[in-house]
Write a protein that holds these residues in place. Structure first.
Motif, PDB file in Angstrom:
ATOM      1  N   ASP A 748       0.827  -1.201   0.000  1.00 41.45           N
ATOM      2  CA  ASP A 748       0.000   0.000   0.000  1.00 41.45           C
ATOM      3  C   ASP A 748       0.868   1.260   0.000  1.00 41.45           C
ATOM      4  N   ALA A 749       1.956   1.231   0.758  1.00 40.32           N
ATOM      5  CA  ALA A 749       2.835   2.400   0.840  1.00 40.32           C
ATOM      6  C   ALA A 749       3.445   2.751  -0.518  1.00 40.32           C
ATOM      7  N   PHE A 750       3.658   1.716  -1.346  1.00 39.28           N
ATOM      8  CA  PHE A 750       4.289   1.949  -2.644  1.00 39.28           C
ATOM      9  C   PHE A 750       3.277   1.853  -3.789  1.00 39.28           C
ATOM     10  N   ASP A 751       2.052   2.274  -3.497  1.00 43.44           N
ATOM     11  CA  ASP A 751       1.042   2.560  -4.527  1.00 43.44           C
ATOM     12  C   ASP A 751       0.400   1.339  -5.177  1.00 43.44           C
ATOM     13  N   ALA A 752       0.396   0.200  -4.490  1.00 47.46           N
ATOM     14  CA  ALA A 752      -0.417  -0.909  -4.999  1.00 47.46           C
ATOM     15  C   ALA A 752      -1.876  -0.467  -4.955  1.00 47.46           C
ATOM     16  N   PRO A 753      -2.648  -0.753  -5.988  1.00 43.33           N
ATOM     17  CA  PRO A 753      -4.005  -0.201  -6.050  1.00 43.33           C
ATOM     18  C   PRO A 753      -4.985  -0.937  -5.159  1.00 43.33           C
ATOM     19  N   ILE A 754      -5.970  -0.200  -4.665  1.00 46.02           N
ATOM     20  CA  ILE A 754      -7.140  -0.790  -4.028  1.00 46.02           C
ATOM     21  C   ILE A 754      -8.216  -0.863  -5.101  1.00 46.02           C
ATOM     22  N   MET A 755      -8.767  -2.041  -5.328  1.00 42.64           N
ATOM     23  CA  MET A 755      -9.634  -2.253  -6.474  1.00 42.64           C
ATOM     24  C   MET A 755     -11.039  -1.692  -6.239  1.00 42.64           C
ATOM     25  N   GLU A 756     -11.262  -0.495  -6.728  1.00 38.60           N
ATOM     26  CA  GLU A 756     -12.558   0.178  -6.562  1.00 38.60           C
ATOM     27  C   GLU A 756     -13.044   0.759  -7.884  1.00 38.60           C
ATOM     28  N   PRO A 757     -13.512   0.011  -8.876  1.00 36.04           N
ATOM     29  CA  PRO A 757     -13.514  -1.451  -8.842  1.00 36.04           C
ATOM     30  C   PRO A 757     -12.266  -2.068  -9.454  1.00 36.04           C
ATOM     31  N   ASN A 758     -11.489  -1.276 -10.243  1.00 36.71           N
ATOM     32  CA  ASN A 758     -10.279  -1.819 -10.849  1.00 36.71           C
ATOM     33  C   ASN A 758      -9.235  -0.712 -10.933  1.00 36.71           C
ATOM     34  N   CYS A 759      -8.107  -1.018 -11.512  1.00 34.71           N
ATOM     35  CA  CYS A 759      -7.037  -0.018 -11.658  1.00 34.71           C
ATOM     36  C   CYS A 759      -6.645   0.066 -13.120  1.00 34.71           C
ATOM     37  N   GLU A 760      -6.972   1.185 -13.761  1.00 37.97           N
ATOM     38  CA  GLU A 760      -6.657   1.358 -15.182  1.00 37.97           C
ATOM     39  C   GLU A 760      -5.177   1.635 -15.389  1.00 37.97           C
ATOM     40  N   ALA A 761      -4.562   2.346 -14.445  1.00 35.77           N
ATOM     41  CA  ALA A 761      -3.127   2.648 -14.525  1.00 35.77           C
ATOM     42  C   ALA A 761      -2.673   3.077 -13.141  1.00 35.77           C
ATOM     43  N   ARG A 762      -1.524   2.587 -12.721  1.00 34.55           N
ATOM     44  CA  ARG A 762      -0.992   2.963 -11.415  1.00 34.55           C
ATOM     45  C   ARG A 762      -0.318   4.325 -11.495  1.00 34.55           C
ATOM     46  N   THR A 763      -0.433   5.073 -10.417  1.00 33.23           N
ATOM     47  CA  THR A 763       0.197   6.387 -10.340  1.00 33.23           C
ATOM     48  C   THR A 763       1.261   6.349  -9.249  1.00 33.23           C
ATOM     49  N   PRO A 764       2.541   6.300  -9.623  1.00 33.87           N
ATOM     50  CA  PRO A 764       3.589   6.238  -8.604  1.00 33.87           C
ATOM     51  C   PRO A 764       3.710   7.545  -7.849  1.00 33.87           C
ATOM     52  N   SER A 765       3.965   7.442  -6.561  1.00 31.56           N
ATOM     53  CA  SER A 765       4.123   8.636  -5.729  1.00 31.56           C
ATOM     54  C   SER A 765       5.456   8.557  -4.991  1.00 31.56           C
ATOM     55  N   THR A 766       5.875   9.683  -4.460  1.00 34.56           N
ATOM     56  CA  THR A 766       7.057   9.740  -3.593  1.00 34.56           C
ATOM     57  C   THR A 766       6.636  10.460  -2.329  1.00 34.56           C
ATOM     58  N   VAL A 767       6.386   9.686  -1.275  1.00 34.77           N
ATOM     59  CA  VAL A 767       5.846  10.254  -0.039  1.00 34.77           C
ATOM     60  C   VAL A 767       6.622   9.709   1.157  1.00 34.77           C
ATOM     61  N   ALA A 768       6.520  10.434   2.268  1.00 31.50           N
ATOM     62  CA  ALA A 768       7.292  10.089   3.465  1.00 31.50           C
ATOM     63  C   ALA A 768       7.032   8.674   3.992  1.00 31.50           C
ATOM     64  N   PRO A 769       5.774   8.174   3.977  1.00 36.00           N
ATOM     65  CA  PRO A 769       5.541   6.819   4.508  1.00 36.00           C
ATOM     66  C   PRO A 769       6.376   5.741   3.811  1.00 36.00           C
ATOM     67  N   GLN A 770       6.794   5.985   2.572  1.00 35.45           N
ATOM     68  CA  GLN A 770       7.626   4.994   1.893  1.00 35.45           C
ATOM     69  C   GLN A 770       8.991   4.881   2.577  1.00 35.45           C
ATOM     70  N   ALA A 771       9.590   6.021   2.866  1.00 33.64           N
ATOM     71  CA  ALA A 771      10.879   6.009   3.565  1.00 33.64           C
ATOM     72  C   ALA A 771      10.738   5.417   4.961  1.00 33.64           C
ATOM     73  N   LEU A 772       9.653   5.763   5.646  1.00 35.53           N
ATOM     74  CA  LEU A 772       9.427   5.226   6.995  1.00 35.53           C
ATOM     75  C   LEU A 772       9.244   3.718   6.960  1.00 35.53           C
ATOM     76  N   MET A 773       8.569   3.216   5.911  1.00 35.33           N
ATOM     77  CA  MET A 773       8.376   1.781   5.771  1.00 35.33           C
ATOM     78  C   MET A 773       9.718   1.070   5.624  1.00 35.33           C
ATOM     79  N   LEU A 774      10.619   1.656   4.851  1.00 40.72           N
ATOM     80  CA  LEU A 774      11.929   1.046   4.647  1.00 40.72           C
ATOM     81  C   LEU A 774      12.836   1.190   5.865  1.00 40.72           C
ATOM     82  N   MET A 775      12.570   2.195   6.684  1.00 36.94           N
ATOM     83  CA  MET A 775      13.407   2.421   7.866  1.00 36.94           C
ATOM     84  C   MET A 775      12.949   1.618   9.082  1.00 36.94           C
ATOM     85  N   ASN A 776      11.615   1.486   9.236  1.00 33.14           N
ATOM     86  CA  ASN A 776      11.098   1.025  10.523  1.00 33.14           C
ATOM     87  C   ASN A 776      10.276  -0.254  10.507  1.00 33.14           C
ATOM     88  N   SER A 777       9.840  -0.692   9.349  1.00 29.26           N
ATOM     89  CA  SER A 777       8.923  -1.834   9.354  1.00 29.26           C
ATOM     90  C   SER A 777       9.645  -3.121   9.724  1.00 29.26           C
TER      91      SER A 777
END
Length: 868
Positions: A748-777
């Motif tokens: 989820d942190a790295f933009d895997a889609p939630i199917m509502e109802p489908n995903c036509e194209a993924r939109t990559p983001s660069t946000v703080a939770p991604q760095a936190l996931m790699l640092m602390n998870s």
């Protein structure tokens, strides 16, 4: 000649030229005005019979005729054009959305110039007649052409026809392709693109050592033959299909226990390079390809039926309690139409559910004609719950075998029951013998009297002598030997029953033979306001080029045949959208952007193709080549364009900053699943087991969704129990359960889609939770430790060797001298830190702690997260 005459003539000519230019730019109703009115006004003035003030604005002649208040416009007279006054004063349209100044200016210039039309207007007001020539001429609705491959100056740079189309545009700007990427970069790019995993150091070295001209082509062939190819490219299709292992819609988000079989079907189909036209037909109408009734099925027939799981992927709360059933059922149908139309046609047909599409030539009738294709299987008035749609895969032989086994088990059951009654009777007699003689028969009679008929005296007597209340449940309290004996007999019966063939189920879409519901247009999309009945059909705007017609009820089949005909219409080679949409997605996954940037929208609001000739050539070649994807992968990846370096050059940046001309390769971040799988791979923990039920997810103690089995009690309280998944937690991400309400945190942190109802194209983001996931998870920390253990085992204790191996595993290249020295310095500094901060009873050496920190740092680098 007077000296001022030339000046006068120039002025007159200039005025005439201006007049001619102005005339050429005069707006017409069809091209310029109608789109504005369609967006803002038709909903109240003409569409679906709505005539506010008796005014219909859908045609110029109807505007001149006007409504209750007279003409809406007077051609050539701005002062007497009420419509213009209304929009200028912002009285119309109602609501917050008003016409822009630019749109008002178009109306003003059109009316002033005489309110011209481009051609005579249609007499009929049916939806087909109201689609204009301009709308029909939109690029996406034109037949797919087979253009000639261009001749270019830099012919040596043409490895495949793709290069010629791209070079033509580059050469127009005096540009050329970037230099070729080095072999380490190229093999890493190819591995991630085709199988979604990094190459091993040995695979990289083998490629570097292979100096044959076809070395790269051999790598592509190996990757395309890999079982991991289907996992990678199947995941792309699962996005647009809206694949999920839960129903969504309602808060309970019930699990779909058998949905994974569709996922496995897709992976196998991609691995087998099943022609995509066949793949489409099976997904839309597999049930109509298998003879009815669907019993005693062959493996191939099961596969074809499983394909219809594509039409069971929409969120569906109809199996949950407390749900408004009519609303929920119709929403399932609406979401399914959205999935089908965006995935296979690149059109937002769903926007026409409540009214005519505001931008594209899709009238509301088209939406319900398309709904009519699916409604025999989605009869919302005779709805089948999710459980009721399951198809048993039991054969007649399975049923007979199961019945024979059950009969044997029942013999044991009967023997056990007889033995149990004997033990109970013997125990009763033993307990009665302990009572005074004068009470024995009275107590016996009370016990043998049914509980509902016992007198108060009998109830009192049994209460005073509870020892005679011996039963099957309490026998063990009196005679443990008898209770083990009975338990053995139960186990024997259970063992026999366990030999029955396992009954498997599959989620399918199917029609009930002989039941053909009528599909009605819903006024404003309200199911409670049905209007006229509509027959099944595709999009009106392209109907002239699709000879395959959709029957109301095919008399040659037990089903209506509607979905099968629709699937053939999409894949008969004449449909202008299907092949373009599919090949554009393939291109996007290889080059980072589609030739049409909006992958699921080829309509007016979508992007225009940057290379329309190339798109058509690819689509045409795709169909002529048998709709086979692996062939297209190879063509694209053998091109010079694909093998370019991603290094930026000043001339390209100045002329094409967004890289729309493909003068270099685009750098791309790893998708969520590829990132997780890569971390598993380099740490040595990746479990490559394929197919089968998904690995479950749960909420951990801090509220994050992680891989694991939920062990909370019925009240939702944590029990503290942990269930060993026996290595399944390290399976590829495509096999992790997709819960709509519980997306896996690392994905989820790295933009895997939630199917509502489908995903036509993924939109990559660069946000703080991604760095936190790699640092602390815990996930990252744990895999970093496994990564370190792998390096320690393979490279020994010497920091230089450790750093070099870690670098090769993480980045697929050898570290430079400066990079290796920096890594060694980091390892030594960290080791010193852990020596001075040693934790009591910690058995891990400071050097190994340092190595784990180093490995986690590598996971967090852009070099690991991106592929160039």
């Amino acid at each position: 000649m007077p000296r001022y005459l030339p000046i006068l003539l120039m002025a007159v000519c200039g005025a005439n030229l201006t007049t001619f230019a102005f005339a050429a730019e005069q707006p017409t109703f069809e091209k310029d005005v109608r789109p504005i009115l369609k967006t803002h006004c038709f909903a109240c003035h003409g569409e679906a019979g709505e005539m506010e003030g008796g005014l219909d604005l859908r045609l110029r002649r109807l505007m001149v005729a006007g409504g209750d208040s007279g003409p809406a416009i007077t051609p050539g007279d701005l002062e007497d054009s009420v419509l213009l006054d209304k929009v200028i004063e912002q009285e119309m349209p109602p609501g917050d959305t008003k016409l822009s100044d630019k749109e008002i200016d178009v109306l003003r210039r059109w009316i002033s110039a005489g309110a011209k039309t481009a051609r005579p207007e249609p007499e009929n007001l049916d939806p087909a007649s109201l689609i204009t020539e301009e709308e029909r001429n939109f690029w996406a609705f034109q037949p797919i052409r087979d253009p000639q491959v261009p001749v270019v100056q830099h012919a040596d740079d043409v490895q495949t026809p793709i290069d010629a189309f791209l070079l033509r545009r580059l050469e127009e700007k005096n540009l050329a392709f970037a230099p070729a990427a080095d072999k380490q970069t190229l093999i890493r790019r190819a591995y991630f693109d085709l199988i979604g995993l990094p190459p091993t150091p040995q695979q990289v070295q083998n490629f570097i050592n292979d100096t044959a001209p076809d070395a790269y082509e051999k790598v592509l062939d190996e990757l395309l033959a890999s079982p991991h190819y289907g996992e990678r490219w199947g995941r792309h299709w699962l996005d647009v299909a809206g694949y999920a292992d839960s129903e969504g819609f309602a808060e309970v988000d019930q699990v779909r226990n058998h949905a994974y079989k569709y996922r496995d079907y897709i992976i196998r189909a991609f691995n087998a390079d099943k022609p995509f036209d066949r793949l489409i037909v099976e997904q839309l109408a597999g049930d109509e390809l298998v003879p009815m009734p669907h019993r005693n099925l062959t493996p191939e027939q099961i596969d074809i039926l499983t394909a219809t799981g594509f039409l069971r992927m929409a969120p569906d709360g109809t199996g949950s309690s407390g749900v408004d059933q009519p609303v929920a059922r119709n929403q399932v149908i609406a979401d399914t139409i959205k999935i089908v139309s965006t995935s296979l046609m690149g059109m937002s047909v769903g926007c026409a559910e409540c009214h005519d599409h505001r931008y594209d030539p899709i009238p509301q009738t088209d939406y319900y004609r398309m709904r009519s294709i699916f409604e025999p299987a989605y009869d919302w008035k005779k709805w089948r719950s999710p459980r009721g749609r399951l198809l048993s895969l039991y054969t007649d032989d399975d049923r007979k075998q199961a019945a024979d086994i059950e009969a044997k088990a029942k013999v044991i059951d009967a023997q056990r029951t007889k033995k149990q009654n004997e033990f109970i009777q013997a125990t009763l007699e033993s307990e009665l013998a302990k009572l005074p003689e004068e009470l024995r028969e009275t107590v016996r009679a009370a016990r043998e009297t049914p509980a509902a008929k016992r007198t108060a005296e009998q109830q009192k007597l049994l209460k005073e002598h509870p020892s005679v209340n011996v039963s099957a449940g309490s026998l063990y309290l009196y005679d443990r030997k008898a209770a083990d004996e009975l338990k053995k007999m139960s186990a024997e019966a259970a063992k026999i029953r366990a030999t029955k063939p396992k009954e498997e189920f599959v989620r399918i879409l199917s029609e009930r033979p002989g039941q053909v519901p009528s599909t009605h247009l819903f006024y404003r999309g309200e199911y409670a306001q049905p209007k006229q009945a509509l027959a099944p059909a595709g999009l009106t705007v392209i109907s002239w080029m699709t000879p395959t017609k959709i029957p109301v009820n095919d008399a040659t089949r037990p089903t209506t045949g509607r979905r099968l005909a629709f699937a053939k219409q999409l894949t008969d080679g004449n449909h202008p959208l299907t092949a373009r949409v599919l090949i554009n997605r393939v291109w996007a996954h290889h080059f980072g952007r589609g030739i049409v940037g909006s992958l699921g929208d080829f309509g007016v609001l979508g992007d225009r193709p940057t290379h329309p000739d190339l798109l058509d050539w690819l689509a045409s070649d795709f169909m002529q080549g048998g709709w086979r994807l692996k062939r297209m992968h190879k063509m694209m990846m053998l091109s010079t364009a694909y093998r370019q370096s991603s290094k930026r050059r000043r001339e390209i940046e100045m002329a094409d900053p967004d890289n729309l001309l493909y003068g270099r390769m685009s750098i791309r971040r790893l998708e969520a699943e590829v990132l997780r799988d890569s971390m598993l791979a380099v740490s040595g923990k990746l479990n490559t087991e394929q197919f089968g039920p998904p690995v479950p997810v749960r909420e951990d103690e801090v509220g994050q969704i992680v891989v694991g089995i939920d062990t909370t009690d019925s009240a939702g309280r944590p029990t503290g129990k942990a269930v060993d998944l026996k290595g399944k937690e390290f399976r590829r991400s495509v096999y992790i359960q997709v819960r709509r309400s519980q997306p896996l945190a690392v994905l989820d942190a790295f933009d895997a889609p939630i199917m509502e109802p489908n995903c036509e194209a993924r939109t990559p983001s660069t946000v703080a939770p991604q760095a936190l996931m790699l640092m602390n998870s815990n996930f990252t920390i744990s895999l970093a430790e496994h990564f370190a253990q792998r390096i320690a085992a393979d490279a020994g204790a010497e920091p230089t060797k450790r750093a070099a191996l870690a670098w090769r595993l993480a980045f697929s290249v050898e570290p430079s001298e400066s990079e290796q020295q920096a890594a060694v310095d980091f390892l030594n500094d960290q080791a010193e830190h852990f020596k001075s901060h040693k934790i009591k009873d910690d058995k891990t050496s400071p050097e190994d702690h340092a190595l784990a920190v180093f490995c986690q740092a590598l996971f967090s680098t852009n070099r690991f997260l991106y592929v160039d």
